[in-house]
Design an enzyme around this catalytic site. Structure first.
Site, PDB file in Angstrom:
ATOM      1  CE  LYS A  19      19.099 -42.003  -3.142  1.00 30.98           C
ATOM      2  NZ  LYS A  19      20.383 -42.266  -2.497  1.00 30.98           N
ATOM      3  NE  ARG A  93      26.871 -41.687  -6.364  1.00 32.42           N
ATOM      4  CZ  ARG A  93      26.570 -41.385  -5.110  1.00 32.42           C
ATOM      5  NH1 ARG A  93      26.162 -42.296  -4.292  1.00 32.42           N
ATOM      6  NH2 ARG A  93      26.693 -40.168  -4.652  1.00 32.42           N
ATOM      7  NE  ARG A 127      16.059 -28.907  -0.105  1.00 30.12           N
ATOM      8  CZ  ARG A 127      16.665 -30.095  -0.134  1.00 30.12           C
ATOM      9  NH1 ARG A 127      16.085 -31.135   0.397  1.00 30.12           N
ATOM     10  NH2 ARG A 127      17.832 -30.231  -0.730  1.00 30.12           N
ATOM     11  NE  ARG A 160      21.429 -27.534   0.798  1.00 27.12           N
ATOM     12  CZ  ARG A 160      21.240 -28.819   0.942  1.00 27.12           C
ATOM     13  NH1 ARG A 160      20.651 -29.288   2.013  1.00 27.12           N
ATOM     14  NH2 ARG A 160      21.628 -29.679   0.023  1.00 27.12           N
ATOM     15  NE  ARG A 171      22.591 -32.175  -6.043  1.00 30.02           N
ATOM     16  CZ  ARG A 171      21.668 -31.940  -5.104  1.00 30.02           C
ATOM     17  NH1 ARG A 171      21.033 -30.796  -5.056  1.00 30.02           N
ATOM     18  NH2 ARG A 171      21.384 -32.860  -4.219  1.00 30.02           N
TER      19      ARG A 171
END
Ligand code: AMP
Length: 222
Positions: A19, A93, A127, A160, A171
């Site tokens: 995004k 949202r 990542r 992370r 998430r």
């Protein structure tokens, strides 16, 4: 006379769906203001505004900021910049936020990035970050020279918390439950455009072509 239509758009997509990249390209090409609700809240926290202080614990816990506060914040910003067009990111949202927006503006189009969750999981969990510098590596397409260590300092890389497999799954699930009603809301209004794919660079040309078609950059008026 040549008129440029004011574009009022929303972009939706799960964390890791590309995004940020797509928004950056849209605002550059179409000259829109990028309004990111998350960025606005983080700026308020950084500047220690009254609102920022009030909302900090909410955001730290990953909870949504109350609708009335969020809507007022975004609508205030939109009033300031409306004439040059905007791309909303992270807002609305909830249905209540979508309705608050609807009371004041008609959204022309909602770009929905539909990237399979499995792809996102692979992307995010590969990542690795060098915390002191913020350098980010990807074990698939941008690996460090020595696995697990930063190229420049030789210091260890970490994953992370946000990028750990169990957190990513959580998430994505909460994104799905939270936003599905909003997608449905815009679908029923006929403004939802869904772009499906596994690579941003392959999805992007379709989005660009769609936006050019929809908002032909210059519109001749008699
Ligand atoms: P984001 O960077 O968009 O993921 O937003 C970071 C955090 O800000 C979220 O986890 C929420 O706590 C809060 N937030 C951002 N946008 C909204 C919104 N539209 N409604 C409620 N809370 C929001």
């Amino acid at each position: 006379m040549v008129l440029q239509k004011v574009i009022r758009a929303v972009i939706m997509g799960a964390p890791g769906s590309g995004k940020g990249t797509v928004s950056g390209r849209i605002i550059k090409i179409f000259g829109l203001n990028h309004i990111s609700s998350g960025d606005i809240l983080r700026a308020n926290i950084k500047e220690k505004t009254e609102l920022g202080l009030l909302m900090k614990s909410c955001i730290d816990q990953g909870q949504l900021v109350p609708d009335a506060i969020m809507s007022r914040l975004i609508l205030n910003d939109l009033r300031r910049i409306d004439s040059s067009g905007w791309l909303l990111d992270g807002f609305p949202r909830t249905i209540s936020q979508a309705e608050a927006l609807d009371h004041v503006y008609t959204v022309d189009t909602v770009i929905n990035l539909d990237v399979p969750f499995q792809t996102i999981k692979e992307r995010l969990t590969s990542r690795w970050t060098h915390i002191p510098s913020g350098r980010v590596y990807n074990t698939d397409f941008n690996p460090p020279k020595v696995p697990g260590f930063d190229d420049e300092t030789g210091e260890p890389l970490v994953q992370r918390d946000d990028d750990r497999p169990d957190t990513v799954t959580r998430r994505l699930k909460s994104y799905e439950t939270q936003t599905e009603p909003v997608l449905e809301y815009y679908r029923s209004k006929g403004v939802l455009e869904t772009f499906t794919g596994t690579e941003t660079n392959k999805i992007w040309p379709h989005i660009e072509a769609f936006l050019h078609r929809k908002f032909s950059l210059s519109q001749r008026v008699a």
